[in-house]
Scaffold this active site. Structure first.
Site, PDB file in Angstrom:
ATOM      1  N   LEU A   1       1.483   6.727   3.131  1.00 50.32           N
ATOM      2  CA  LEU A   1       2.120   8.004   3.437  1.00 50.32           C
ATOM      3  C   LEU A   1       1.017   9.018   3.687  1.00 50.32           C
ATOM      4  O   LEU A   1       0.246   9.347   2.788  1.00 50.32           O
ATOM      5  CB  LEU A   1       3.024   8.468   2.293  1.00 50.32           C
ATOM      6  CG  LEU A   1       3.704   9.830   2.501  1.00 50.32           C
ATOM      7  CD1 LEU A   1       4.629   9.787   3.719  1.00 50.32           C
ATOM      8  CD2 LEU A   1       4.476  10.253   1.262  1.00 50.32           C
TER       9      LEU A   1
ATOM     10  N   MET B   1       0.802  -1.218   0.000  1.00 49.10           N
ATOM     11  CA  MET B   1       0.000   0.000   0.000  1.00 49.10           C
ATOM     12  C   MET B   1       0.838   1.272   0.000  1.00 49.10           C
ATOM     13  O   MET B   1       0.316   2.356  -0.241  1.00 49.10           O
ATOM     14  CB  MET B   1      -0.936   0.000   1.228  1.00 49.10           C
ATOM     15  CG  MET B   1      -1.961  -1.120   1.213  1.00 49.10           C
ATOM     16  SD  MET B   1      -2.971  -1.127  -0.286  1.00 49.10           S
ATOM     17  CE  MET B   1      -3.802   0.440  -0.161  1.00 49.10           C
ATOM     18  N   LYS B   2       2.122   1.181   0.329  1.00 50.87           N
ATOM     19  CA  LYS B   2       3.015   2.352   0.333  1.00 50.87           C
ATOM     20  C   LYS B   2       2.358   3.527   1.059  1.00 50.87           C
ATOM     21  O   LYS B   2       2.246   4.646   0.532  1.00 50.87           O
ATOM     22  CB  LYS B   2       3.402   2.739  -1.092  1.00 50.87           C
ATOM     23  CG  LYS B   2       4.128   1.633  -1.871  1.00 50.87           C
ATOM     24  CD  LYS B   2       4.531   2.126  -3.247  1.00 50.87           C
ATOM     25  CE  LYS B   2       5.235   1.035  -4.051  1.00 50.87           C
ATOM     26  NZ  LYS B   2       4.317  -0.042  -4.491  1.00 50.87           N
TER      27      LYS B   2
END
Length: 233
Positions: free
Chosen positions: A66, A63-64
């Protein structure tokens, strides 16, 4: 090929759950670890991830994440409840610290994304970075180590450098793996399975060379055979 199966992660970079289900069915017991990313997540892939876990498969949720720290933490808390094995967050110090605290006490391996394997020095300059990919990867690997992350995602071309920074205990997960003769696609920093393992990678992510192959099972077995050869050398 037990060791190889533990280290091979097949990326289900496919547009529908039906296609992903068919790929998993064709690969059978040969593959036990799968990556699910944005494309499949937005087509019902989160429920599919739960189904894979229920069937005894391991899942890497790419999902990265941030966002502001609180939002990342609340998201990680819910992902812990899915019992997936790995989750990516971007390797920003605040983001990693929030994720580590939210996952504390669970078995979730948090992976810090250093520099995308589709990016090279010119891409970084265009994005406002004044360093080369290797310098940024080294810096973010050290920050992930210090934050208590479970591992790093980086190009296999940087795996040896990252392994030297993080030591032996953290996972070094490398996408952009291409068998000899395979098309590089949109990846700019690619490495063969043999070279990746010998450079210190703990897990190899392979998507298109398997899921887009005419015979995915044969492709997976060929890659596993190459991996086993490297592991036994």
């Amino acid at each position: 090929m037990r060791d190889g199966r533990d280290k091979l992660i097949v990326g289900l970079d496919l547009p529908t759950v039906a296609e992903a289900e068919n790929t998993v069915r064709r690969l059978g017991e040969t593959v036990s670890f799968y990556k699910i990313g944005y494309q499949l997540v937005f087509a019902g892939g989160l429920d599919f991830a739960r189904d894979l876990v229920a069937e005894g498969k391991r899942v890497f949720l790419d999902m990265k994440l941030l966002d502001i720290d609180n939002t990342v933490a609340r998201g990680v808390e819910n992902i812990v409840g899915m019992n997936v094995s790995m989750l990516t967050v971007h390797a920003y110090p605040g983001t990693m610290a929030a994720a580590v605290e939210a996952a504390r006490g669970s078995d979730l391996c948090l992976l810090g994304v250093t520099v995308l394997t589709s990016m090279d020095a010119s891409d970084l300059r265009a994005a406002g970075y004044e360093c080369d990919p290797q310098t940024l990867v080294r810096r973010r690997a050290a920050q992930a180590r210090d934050a208590g992350m479970g591992g790093i995602v980086c190009s296999a071309a940087e795996a040896a450098m990252v392994r030297a920074v993080v030591g032996d205990d953290m996972a070094v997960v490398t996408p952009g793996i291409r068998p000899s003769g395979a098309d590089h696609g949109d990846q700019k920093r690619v490495v063969s399975p043999t070279d990746a393992l010998r450079s210190g990678s703990s897990h190899l992510v392979v998507a298109r060379p398997i899921v887009k192959a005419p015979d995915p099972l044969a492709a997976a077995r060929a890659i596993l055979e190459e991996m086993e050869g490297a592991l036994q050398a």
